[in-house]
Enzyme design. Structure first.
Site, short mmCIF file in Angstrom:
data_model
loop_
_atom_site.label_atom_id
_atom_site.label_comp_id
_atom_site.label_asym_id
_atom_site.label_seq_id
_atom_site.Cartn_x
_atom_site.Cartn_y
_atom_site.Cartn_z
N LYS A 1 -69.58 -37.23 -48.21
CA LYS A 1 -69.54 -37.12 -46.75
C LYS A 1 -70.68 -37.99 -46.21
O LYS A 1 -71.52 -37.54 -45.42
CB LYS A 1 -69.68 -35.64 -46.34
CG LYS A 1 -69.47 -35.37 -44.88
CD LYS A 1 -68.02 -35.24 -44.48
CE LYS A 1 -67.88 -35.05 -42.99
NZ LYS A 1 -66.50 -35.13 -42.50
N ASP B 1 -66.90 -27.93 -56.47
CA ASP B 1 -66.54 -26.51 -56.57
C ASP B 1 -65.24 -26.27 -55.81
O ASP B 1 -64.28 -25.66 -56.33
CB ASP B 1 -67.69 -25.67 -55.97
CG ASP B 1 -67.57 -24.20 -56.31
OD1 ASP B 1 -66.66 -23.85 -57.07
OD2 ASP B 1 -68.39 -23.42 -55.81
N TYR C 1 -76.51 -26.07 -54.43
CA TYR C 1 -76.58 -25.05 -55.47
C TYR C 1 -77.94 -24.99 -56.17
O TYR C 1 -78.11 -24.24 -57.11
CB TYR C 1 -75.48 -25.28 -56.51
CG TYR C 1 -74.10 -25.02 -55.96
CD1 TYR C 1 -73.65 -25.76 -54.87
CD2 TYR C 1 -73.27 -24.07 -56.50
CE1 TYR C 1 -72.39 -25.55 -54.35
CE2 TYR C 1 -72.01 -23.85 -55.98
CZ TYR C 1 -71.58 -24.59 -54.90
OH TYR C 1 -70.34 -24.37 -54.38
N ASP D 1 -63.25 -34.61 -46.54
CA ASP D 1 -62.20 -33.96 -45.75
C ASP D 1 -60.88 -34.70 -45.88
O ASP D 1 -59.81 -34.12 -46.07
CB ASP D 1 -62.62 -33.79 -44.27
CG ASP D 1 -63.30 -35.02 -43.70
OD1 ASP D 1 -63.81 -35.84 -44.48
OD2 ASP D 1 -63.34 -35.17 -42.47
#
Ligand code: NAI
Length: 334
Positions: free
Chosen positions: A170, A227, A123, A203
């Site tokens: 991740k 988000d 972002y 995930d």
């Protein structure tokens, strides 16, 4: 007497803001509001969607309650909300999602908090074309921003008397960027031995949140995962009409509903004010009015559980104004 900035917002903003003000007043909290305009309304009247008074006022009062803002198309701002967060360095986005008994949802007894890093990651807005057929977005993770967001999550966990922080990442794939976030989180966690700490790959976290959401408490993560997972958590408790968000920095904090200005309902006395009222609850907690915050939250939960004097999206037949009046009565009885 407290001082705070008030932005009523666009679309349904003024109606749901009025409902939140009625709740605050019924709870007996006196606030000297400094009212400023932003968004589409400000663009029309003042020629800019983010007049300098907005930032000046929030810098002065240190706290703001804000209705949703319509981002005018072609104004030069990608989003006024993003601009506000940047200008005020509101680096922590706090998104609690808690079940209101009586709301139809797949889950009950959810009580989760997402702490989302608000300033960097994908972002940061650093994107470019590589030739004509490829585009590149740069993901930025810094030690400084990771450290302050993880520390914020632990401090919040302690002050809210919560038990556990889960860092979401991740790092198995993005070994450098998310690796730095995870390494920093682990280091900060060592300073808080009284709080349980664990980490999850994003995930897996998404799956776990819809299978066993009760396992989690406070979750801290970089911007993009925050988000997505904060909306997932909102979905677990019945949707965006109920959940508030806080954007907090070292010198200022801004409280708002998570939903937008819902222009199609503007001025129709149909909008659900619950998320805006919960934003006010978060704000009251932040300024030290915890008793009043508790009163409003309990009264709203009772009103929603009863299910009569609530707006159509909550299963009732009542208008925004009438729901706010019924809530004010309940708050006074608390
Ligand atoms: P939205 O959240 O305004 O609306 C999505 C759907 O939910 C619509 O069907 C709407 O009618 C309904 N809805 C939202 N809040 C509701 C409420 N309180 N009661 C009953 N129904 C409600 O999102 P949308 O349509 O994508 O955006 C509209 C405008 O809001 C855009 O200009 C957008 O930029 C702005 N926006 C502002 C935000 C903020 O100020 N924090 C956040 C999200 C969008």
């Amino acid at each position: 007497m407290h001082k705070a900035t008030l932005i009523r917002g666009d679309g349904i903003g003024p109606e749901i803001t009025e409902a939140a003000l009625m709740a605050i007043e019924a709870a007996g909290v006196k606030i000297n509001w400094e009212e400023v305009r932003a968004g589409e309304g400000a663009l029309e009247e003042l020629g800019t969607p983010l007049p300098s008074e907005v930032i000046e006022s929030i810098n002065k009062t240190g706290v703001a309650l804000k209705g949703p803002l319509t981002t005018p198309i072609g104004s030069g701002f990608r989003s006024i909300n993003v601009a506000l967060r940047k200008e005020l360095d509101l680096y922590a986005n706090l998104r609690p999602s808690k079940t209101f008994p009586g709301i139809r949802s797949l889950f009950t007894d959810i009580d989760l908090v997402v702490v989302r890093e608000n300033t960097e990651d994908l972002y940061a807005g650093i994107e470019h074309m590589v030739g004509e057929d490829a585009a590149e977005s740069i993901k930025i993770i810094t030690r400084r921003a990771s450290e302050r967001i993880v520390r914020f999550a632990f401090d919040y966990t302690l002050s809210a008397k919560r038990k556990k922080v889960t860092a979401v990442h991740k790092a198995n794939i993005m070994k450098l960027s998310d690796g730095l976030f995870l390494e920093t989180a682990r280091k900060v966690a060592e300073e808080y031995p009284q709080v349980e700490f664990e980490d999850r790959i994003v995930d897996n976290m998404a799956m776990q949140l819809v299978q066993k959401p009760w396992q989690y408490d406070v979750m801290v993560m970089p911007n993009l995962y925050g988000d997505i997972l904060s909306d997932l958590c909102a979905g677990l408790v019945g949707g965006l009409g109920l959940v508030p968000g806080a954007n907090i920095g070292d010198h200022a904090a801004l409280f708002e509903p998570v939903h937008g200005s819902a222009p199609k309902y503007a001025g129709q006395n149909r909008a659900n004010p619950a998320a805006m009222i919960m934003a006010a609850v978060l704000m009251l907690g932040y300024i030290g009015e915890k008793d009043a915050a508790g009163k409003i939250e309990r009264a709203l939960a009772n009103l929603i559980r009863e299910g009569k004097k609530v707006t159509a999206d909550l299963g009732g037949k009542t208008g925004t104004r009438e729901m706010a009046e019924a809530l004010a009565e309940l708050i006074k009885q608390e």
